[in-house]
Design a protein around this motif. Structure first.
Motif, mmCIF file in Angstrom:
data_model
loop_
_atom_site.group_PDB
_atom_site.id
_atom_site.type_symbol
_atom_site.label_atom_id
_atom_site.label_comp_id
_atom_site.label_asym_id
_atom_site.label_seq_id
_atom_site.Cartn_x
_atom_site.Cartn_y
_atom_site.Cartn_z
ATOM 1 N N MET A 122 0.924 -1.359 -0.179
ATOM 2 C CA MET A 122 0.072 0.115 0.068
ATOM 3 C C MET A 122 0.660 1.137 0.098
ATOM 4 O O MET A 122 1.904 1.246 0.559
ATOM 5 N N ASP A 123 0.548 2.301 -0.734
ATOM 6 C CA ASP A 123 1.237 3.613 -0.870
ATOM 7 C C ASP A 123 0.996 4.425 0.251
ATOM 8 O O ASP A 123 -0.059 4.889 0.566
ATOM 9 N N MET A 124 1.812 4.240 1.582
ATOM 10 C CA MET A 124 1.686 4.877 2.779
ATOM 11 C C MET A 124 1.539 6.618 2.539
ATOM 12 O O MET A 124 1.354 7.161 3.437
ATOM 13 N N THR A 125 2.009 7.114 1.438
ATOM 14 C CA THR A 125 1.871 8.588 1.244
ATOM 15 C C THR A 125 0.471 9.084 1.038
ATOM 16 O O THR A 125 0.229 10.316 1.161
ATOM 17 N N ARG A 126 -0.292 8.230 1.079
ATOM 18 C CA ARG A 126 -1.803 8.595 0.880
ATOM 19 C C ARG A 126 -2.745 7.756 1.667
ATOM 20 O O ARG A 126 -2.395 6.464 2.026
ATOM 21 N N PRO A 127 -3.957 8.272 2.221
ATOM 22 C CA PRO A 127 -4.738 7.368 2.940
ATOM 23 C C PRO A 127 -5.458 6.381 2.109
ATOM 24 O O PRO A 127 -5.437 6.322 0.945
ATOM 25 N N ALA A 128 -5.878 5.214 2.740
ATOM 26 C CA ALA A 128 -6.581 4.288 2.105
ATOM 27 C C ALA A 128 -8.034 4.616 1.695
ATOM 28 O O ALA A 128 -8.626 5.320 2.497
ATOM 29 N N ARG A 129 -8.358 4.170 0.517
ATOM 30 C CA ARG A 129 -9.593 4.897 0.050
ATOM 31 C C ARG A 129 -10.676 3.852 0.240
ATOM 32 O O ARG A 129 -10.603 2.464 0.138
ATOM 33 N N ILE A 130 -11.556 4.224 1.151
ATOM 34 C CA ILE A 130 -12.614 3.377 1.843
ATOM 35 C C ILE A 130 -14.130 3.690 1.159
ATOM 36 O O ILE A 130 -14.567 4.850 0.923
ATOM 37 N N ALA A 131 -14.825 2.830 0.592
ATOM 38 C CA ALA A 131 -16.252 2.777 0.049
ATOM 39 C C ALA A 131 -17.228 2.371 1.326
ATOM 40 O O ALA A 131 -16.754 1.072 1.493
ATOM 41 N N LEU A 132 -18.214 2.850 1.924
ATOM 42 C CA LEU A 132 -19.245 2.145 2.971
ATOM 43 C C LEU A 132 -20.446 2.051 1.816
ATOM 44 O O LEU A 132 -20.958 2.967 1.376
ATOM 45 N N PHE A 133 -20.931 0.850 2.044
ATOM 46 C CA PHE A 133 -22.254 0.154 1.800
ATOM 47 C C PHE A 133 -23.119 0.337 3.112
ATOM 48 O O PHE A 133 -23.077 -0.757 3.684
ATOM 49 N N GLY A 134 -23.613 1.168 3.403
ATOM 50 C CA GLY A 134 -24.463 1.071 4.582
ATOM 51 C C GLY A 134 -25.506 2.148 4.917
ATOM 52 O O GLY A 134 -25.918 3.032 4.166
ATOM 53 N N SER A 135 -26.382 1.765 5.761
ATOM 54 C CA SER A 135 -27.710 2.536 6.101
ATOM 55 C C SER A 135 -27.963 2.307 7.751
ATOM 56 O O SER A 135 -27.388 1.640 8.143
ATOM 57 N N PHE A 136 -29.190 3.081 8.049
ATOM 58 C CA PHE A 136 -29.685 3.185 9.307
ATOM 59 C C PHE A 136 -28.633 3.468 10.226
ATOM 60 O O PHE A 136 -27.611 4.052 10.033
ATOM 61 N N TYR A 137 -28.638 2.980 11.507
ATOM 62 C CA TYR A 137 -27.817 3.307 12.627
ATOM 63 C C TYR A 137 -26.400 2.821 12.512
ATOM 64 O O TYR A 137 -25.360 3.600 12.949
ATOM 65 N N ARG A 138 -26.497 1.640 12.111
ATOM 66 C CA ARG A 138 -25.051 0.921 11.784
ATOM 67 C C ARG A 138 -24.281 1.832 10.934
ATOM 68 O O ARG A 138 -22.908 2.264 10.915
ATOM 69 N N GLY A 139 -24.940 1.939 9.611
ATOM 70 C CA GLY A 139 -24.327 2.734 8.605
ATOM 71 C C GLY A 139 -23.863 4.203 8.972
ATOM 72 O O GLY A 139 -22.644 4.808 8.718
ATOM 73 N N PHE A 140 -24.733 4.677 9.898
ATOM 74 C CA PHE A 140 -24.517 6.189 10.151
ATOM 75 C C PHE A 140 -23.223 5.993 11.151
ATOM 76 O O PHE A 140 -22.224 7.221 10.882
ATOM 77 N N HIS A 141 -23.209 5.433 12.138
ATOM 78 C CA HIS A 141 -22.089 5.411 13.119
ATOM 79 C C HIS A 141 -20.686 5.019 12.524
ATOM 80 O O HIS A 141 -19.650 5.622 13.259
#
Length: 216
Positions: A1-20
């Motif tokens: 992993m290129d440590m000069t940049r943050p990891a690119r994260i995608a979220l698949f989520g909803s309701f309270y768990r997705g929000f938090h």
């Protein structure tokens, strides 16, 4: 992993768990290590999220249905609410979001091989269950109801890889027990467990990113 940049994260989520989970990714201690590049969230009334089998079958407000979309929009993140198994989304996911790692947290669509194989560091899900072996007997779209039906007084949160099965991918870690308040409903359990599930994810995410950086 290129440590000069943050990891690119995608979220698949909803309701309270997705929000938090989204809140922790944006504002929590892992924020400097990750960059949220896109959010897929449920259209609570859409047939392709199987609303009668999921949390949307229970009473909920319009605000609760839109809380992930609203938070993502406030931070200028791209939001997708359609079918994820479509050429339209594949293009956005692969050409614009380009995630290194994906997290599912209360998401009403199955993830196919094309989606789960794209992020080079994996596609992971948070799933409530008990420590009854893995895969858990509480796999499926409505684990809290199954736990209540069986008289359980607690749950744990499993962080696992997403595979072709239904909550059957390789187990990464289990959280500590989260005990249920008396007479709790399914929605109550989403509310009370979601902040702890998000904190648990952040702890494990730090470990996952450390491991993947060594392998890169």
């Amino acid at each position: 992993m290129d440590m000069t940049r943050p990891a690119r994260i995608a979220l698949f989520g909803s309701f309270y768990r997705g929000f938090h989970v989204l809140t922790e990714l944006l504002k929590g201690p892992v924020g400097l290590q990750v960059m949220v590049v896109g959010v897929a969230t449920d259209d609570a009334g859409a047939s392709f999220v199987s609303p009668a089998r999921r949390v949307w079958a229970y009473p909920h407000s319009a605000c609760e249905a839109a809380m992930v979309e609203t938070l993502a929009g406030a931070h200028g993140l791209p939001v997708y609410k359609g079918r994820v198994k479509s050429e339209l989304f594949y293009r956005e996911y692969e050409e614009e979001w380009r995630p290194d790692l994906c997290i599912a947290a209360t998401f009403g669509q199955r993830i196919d091989a094309r989606l789960r194989s794209f992020p080079r560091f994996g596609f992971f899900n948070l799933h409530p269950c008990i420590d009854d072996g893995w895969p858990s007997g509480y796999a499926g779209p409505n684990p809290f109801q199954a736990l209540l039906d069986d008289g359980s007084d607690h749950a744990v949160i499993a962080l696992h890889e997403v595979d072709e099965g239904f909550d059957t991918g390789r187990l990464v870690a289990l959280s500590e027990r989260i005990y249920f308040p008396p007479a709790a409903s399914v929605v109550d359990l989403h509310k009370c467990t979601s902040p702890l599930a998000a904190k648990f994810l952040v702890q494990q995410l730090g470990k996952l990113l450390a491991v993947t950086s060594l392998k890169a």
